[in-house]
Design an enzyme around this catalytic site. Structure first.
Site, PDB file in Angstrom:
ATOM      1  N   GLY A 539      35.357  41.643  35.231  1.00 13.10           N
ATOM      2  CA  GLY A 539      34.482  41.540  34.072  1.00 13.10           C
ATOM      3  C   GLY A 539      33.035  41.623  34.509  1.00 13.10           C
ATOM      4  N   GLU A 540      32.149  40.965  33.747  1.00 14.07           N
ATOM      5  CA  GLU A 540      30.712  40.945  34.016  1.00 14.07           C
ATOM      6  C   GLU A 540      30.043  42.302  33.811  1.00 14.07           C
ATOM      7  OE1 GLU A 540      29.803  39.461  37.906  1.00 14.07           O
ATOM      8  OE2 GLU A 540      31.004  37.640  37.671  1.00 14.07           O
ATOM      9  N   GLY A 541      30.827  43.345  33.507  1.00 14.78           N
ATOM     10  CA  GLY A 541      30.296  44.704  33.487  1.00 14.78           C
ATOM     11  C   GLY A 541      30.437  45.399  34.818  1.00 14.78           C
TER      12      GLY A 541
END
Length: 582
Positions: A539-541
């Site tokens: 996640g987190e980009g």
């Protein structure tokens, strides 16, 4: 001077809900309640209580008849002040003055003049709600006609002082006077006469469509003002520029198609920019949407909820994976607290909607007002980034337990069974995985009742972070700004965004395919092919950021490679084929 808005409408027109939505993304709303509740009037008391229930927890309610004094005491940066409503306030003033038969009107008119002056001079934003009396049936009593005349005069005087005047008809907001603030039934970059500013959009100016839908009732029976989450029609990337980019690739010193998807990416970015060859990416931006989820309290994650707030601090310090990856890719990182269940620095909580969310396996994640606030916040964040010069956006996520609501949304919208969408998330053990299965199963039963209503689905099964991401992704398409999607959480938000703004997906590319099983379903549903498959699930980009160098290369190939003519190279296919092999 701060903006002043007057929202007019008849009884049950949705004017109050619309006014609430205008300030839904603000953090410190002061709700000025003018109603004087009669304890013996059960119907009126119930209406007041309904208004109280739908206000976000962070709003401050002030019950006062001296609205003018409250506004005069405001300081720049206070509020915004939402006054609901002027007609009820006038009723109380006429009661106090005994003016229903005509005597005492001088006192009432003096108080009206004080209110108009306070609105004019208030240094904070003010939104006023009032009843529109000019379109109704002529009252049969003298006192009724007197009230109509006094309220009509007061509305006109307030309208003269307001930058923006809206009329709600059957729940549809009509603009009588345009204001400086962005209203989300409109395109986000406007000139005063309602046309898109070609200098900011990069496209030829064209009329700005007004899109607003009538309110609809969800399964709880409460009114949702659909105008607040209505997006204008999404125009696709420029087809003519796309054709020009394809033709240019055919003239570059290589066999057509020999760079595979690098060529496809360059063509897509050129069409998004409306320019061939495209400009180099100058300011890619990553926005990490942070929020906690109530379902995490029931053991669906390997980590405690406290980690969300701790990771926000880590993002700010530059120590997270996405910080390092973005630095390598030349992108900036911003983190926004939408629903972290902890105190966070002021710089990240300007758009905070609430702390945490409801546990979606047994209760709604959000209230209706919180859904509207979250979507509006996401749209505002997209606008802030584009207005700040971002030419490519990445949405990232941070929230312990967020893969659980994401899996529910994916299953609901794709028709998948619970077991097919459940992954390990942060790495839960077998017992945690079984708890997650049970939570998703129970939440999905609730979600499927409202699957055809994206707003109700957000309320039932998402969280403020996911709802804000949906608004962000849709608004990026409105602003004609390309987006690289990340993994399953962003993908779930993208499914909702496509429901809210059909065609938005034309402005997105999938950065990677996550190992979370629900993500493959997202990509299939949106008909997107991932750029990378690196077995990522952070996640987190991070997966989207890892793909950014490919986009930069795609732009530079199209812009900087020599053509056959420039290089003096023969473009005969036989020679090119031999060259490609040797």
């Amino acid at each position: 001077m701060a903006q002043r808005t007057l929202v007019l409408g008849g009884a049950r027109s949705g004017k109050s809900a619309h006014a609430e939505g205008l300030v839904a993304a603000e953090e410190s709303v002061v709700y000025v309640a003018t109603a004087r509740v009669d304890g013996d009037d059960a119907e009126w008391r119930a209406r007041v209580e309904d208004h109280v229930r739908r206000r976000p927890e962070g709003w401050r309610t002030v019950e006062t008849a001296d609205v003018a004094a409250l506004l005069r005491a405001a300081a720049p940066g206070d509020g915004p002040y939402l006054v609901d409503d002027v007609a009820t306030w006038l009723t109380g003033e006429m009661d106090d003055a005994g003016a229903w038969e005509g005597s005492g009107l001088d006192r009432v008119r003096g108080r009206c003049a004080e209110l108009v002056g306070a609105v004019r001079d208030c240094p904070a934003r003010v939104v006023l709600v009032s009843a529109e009396v000019g379109l109704g049936v002529v009252p049969s009593t003298r006192s009724g006609r007197l009230f109509r005349d006094e309220l009509g005069a007061l509305n006109a005087a307030l309208a003269d002082e307001c930058d923006e005047v809206l009329l709600l008809v059957a729940g549809i907001p009509l603009t009588l006077r345009g204001g400086g603030a962005r209203r989300y039934g409109m395109p986000s970059s406007e000139t005063p006469d309602g046309e898109v500013d070609a200098a900011t959009s990069g496209q030829a100016a064209r009329p700005a469509p007004v899109v607003a839908e009538a309110p609809a009732r969800d399964t709880t029976g409460s009114l949702v003002d659909r105008g607040l989450v209505a997006f204008p029609p999404i125009a696709p990337p420029d087809a003519e520029v796309r054709a020009a980019a394809l033709a240019r690739h055919g003239r570059l010193t290589k066999p057509t198609g020999s760079l595979g998807r690098i060529e496809e990416l360059g063509v897509w970015l050129a069409a998004c920019q409306g320019l061939c060859p495209p400009r180099p990416l100058a300011r890619p931006r990553v926005v990490v949407f942070a929020g906690d989820h109530g379902v995490a309290r029931h053991g669906v994650s390997a980590y405690p909820s406290e980690v969300t707030g701790q990771m926000v601090a880590n993002f700010l310090a530059g120590g997270a994976a996405v910080n390092v990856l973005a630095d390598a890719a030349g992108a900036g990182v911003r983190v926004v607290d939408l629903a972290v269940d902890a105190d966070t620095p002021e710089e990240v909580r300007a758009h905070k909607v609430r702390r945490g969310s409801g546990s979606i396996d047994r209760e709604d994640a959000l209230t209706e007002a919180e859904v509207l606030a979250a979507v509006a916040a996401g749209r505002a964040i997209a606008d802030e980034e584009v207005d700040g010069g971002a030419d490519l956006l990445v949405a990232g996520d941070m929230g312990i337990g967020n893969t659980t609501p994401s899996a529910v949304l994916v299953a609901a919208l794709t028709g998948a069974e619970p077991v097919a969408v459940i992954g390990r998330g942060t790495g839960v053990d077998d017992e945690g995985w079984m708890r997650k299965c049970a939570a998703i199963r129970d939440a999905l039963r609730r979600a499927r009742r409202v699957v055809h209503d994206p707003v109700a689905l957000l309320r039932t099964s998402s969280g403020a972070d996911i709802a804000a991401m949906a608004g962000f992704l849709a608004q990026a398409a409105v602003r004609r700004t390309p987006v690289v999607l990340d993994g399953v959480v962003v993908g779930a938000a993208a499914l909702i965004a496509e429901e809210l703004a059909p065609g938005a997906r034309d402005w997105w590319v999938a950065g990677h395919r996550s190992v979370e099983p629900a993500h493959a379903m997202v990509l299939e549903h949106l008909d997107l092919k991932p750029l990378l498959e690196m077995d990522m699930r952070l996640g987190e980009g991070s997966g989207a950021v890892a793909a950014l160098p490919l986009l930069s290369m795609a732009v530079r190939v199209l812009a900087e490679m020599a053509t056959f003519e420039d290089a003096g190279v023969s473009d005969r296919p036989s020679e090119l084929a031999a060259s490609a092999e040797g």
